[in-house]
Design an enzyme around this catalytic site. Structure first.
Site, PDB file in Angstrom:
ATOM      1  N   ASP A 192      -6.235   2.334  -2.137  1.00 59.95           N
ATOM      2  CA  ASP A 192      -5.491   2.132  -0.898  1.00 59.95           C
ATOM      3  C   ASP A 192      -5.627   3.388  -0.030  1.00 59.95           C
ATOM      4  OD1 ASP A 192      -3.329   0.209   0.389  1.00 59.95           O
ATOM      5  OD2 ASP A 192      -2.401   2.193   0.414  1.00 59.95           O
ATOM      6  N   HIS A 223      -4.427  -6.715  -4.695  1.00 59.36           N
ATOM      7  CA  HIS A 223      -4.535  -5.370  -4.143  1.00 59.36           C
ATOM      8  C   HIS A 223      -4.301  -4.273  -5.166  1.00 59.36           C
ATOM      9  CE1 HIS A 223      -4.626  -2.317  -1.108  1.00 59.36           C
ATOM     10  NE2 HIS A 223      -3.394  -1.926  -1.371  1.00 59.36           N
TER      11      HIS A 223
END
Length: 325
Positions: A103, A296
């Site tokens: 991320d 994610h």
């Protein structure tokens, strides 16, 4: 987590909190977390890296967790955050490091690898592909792409509003974010054009996931209860300033060997297809693996697969027991 040790290290004006495993002096692997995370997002990787012959270190990055120091919007520009990483490499007594980022930590790993290539042995990037330079400021491009539809990065540009929403019930907020951006949560996730908050379309599962148990979530909640969300959100608010700083740059190539890992159900990868397609233009030594049934939170959702791919890559790019000039 008894195998993992914790301590503080001074670096670039920060009192940086780190978790580490392995023998000091072994090849250094720095694991850089994203939002809304902390070092513990690497709890499944640190022991495995240590057992494979590496000195594995995961810090709470600027604005997060137990790391103390300024985290204004100005402080959260990528150039400043890259200085933090290089200063940490120095503080740990290493010349170079493997960077493993997820991320925002992935975006930071790309920045360090391109601006301090002499300090980076290899990169393992998770979830955020590297697309090279952008012709427009990030928020301008996002407004054109998403139009009137809600988009969380634009919502985070507001002062105080997202802090109030996320901070009203930290446990609910974190549980919702972790679930809804996972492969399981994405199966039923839908953003409405008129959403006014990041949590509006999210649902909280009845039971904890296999990779985020209640005791794991407790750890994250305690950190954000203590710090609030402003420092973490300032990374988003500094995007345009980081872009403005980089406009004069003429070197966007990442020379280090790179493994990019993505999740097929990761919404970030879904809206980053152009960057993914451009990546080979800027990363000449690139390996890409996309994992199915993975959202994610890739290093937690598919920890065994991530560890296997990472160790196989490092065995070639940065083998333990070998000097990495």
């Amino acid at each position: 987590m008894g195998f993992i040790q914790e301590r503080r290290v001074p670096a670039n004006g920060l009192d940086m909190f780190i978790a580490e495993a392995g023998v000091k002096g072994a090849p250094l692997v720095l694991c850089l977390h994203g939002f809304p995370e902390c070092w513990a997002s690497w709890r499944y990787q640190l022991p495995v890296l240590a057992q494979s012959g590496y000195h594995a270190v995961a810090p709470d990055l600027r604005g997060y967790g137990e790391t103390r120091g300024a985290a204004t919007v100005e402080d959260c520009r990528l150039s400043r955050l890259a200085e933090d990483v290089v200063a940490l490499i120095d503080a740990l007594g290493a010349e170079r490091a493997v960077l493993v980022g997820h991320d925002w930590g992935c975006a930071l790993a790309w920045e360090v690898a391109r601006t301090y290539p002499e300090r980076v042995t290899a990169v393992v990037g998770l979830s955020v592909p590297y697309g090279g330079p952008s012709p427009r400021a990030p928020t301008e491009a996002m407004r054109e792409l998403f139009g009137d539809h809600f988009f969380y990065m634009l919502y985070f540009q507001q002062a105080e509003v997202p802090e109030r929403e996320l901070g009203e019930d930290v446990r609910y907020s974190l549980r919702a974010l972790f679930h809804n951006l996972s492969a399981e949560g994405m199966a039923n996730f839908q953003v409405a054009p008129d959403d006014s908050g990041v949590l509006d379309s999210m649902r909280v599962p009845a039971r904890p996931s296999r990779w985020m148990r209640e005791e794991d979530l407790d750890y994250y909640v305690a950190r954000f209860d203590k710090t609030g969300f402003t420092g973490a959100l300032n990374w988003y608010r500094a995007m345009d300033a980081s872009w403005e700083e980089s406009r004069a740059d003429d070197n966007w190539t990442i020379p280090a060997p790179v493994l990019f890992l993505g999740g097929m159900q990761d919404p970030v990868l879904m809206f980053s297809q152009k960057a993914l397609a451009r990546m080979p233009d800027y990363v000449p030594n690139l390996n890409t693996v996309v994992l199915d049934q993975c959202g994610h939170w890739i290093q937690m959702e598919q920890a065994a697969e991530v560890n296997r791919e990472m160790l196989a890559f490092l065995a070639e790019a940065a083998p333990p027991g070998v000097d990495h000039p």
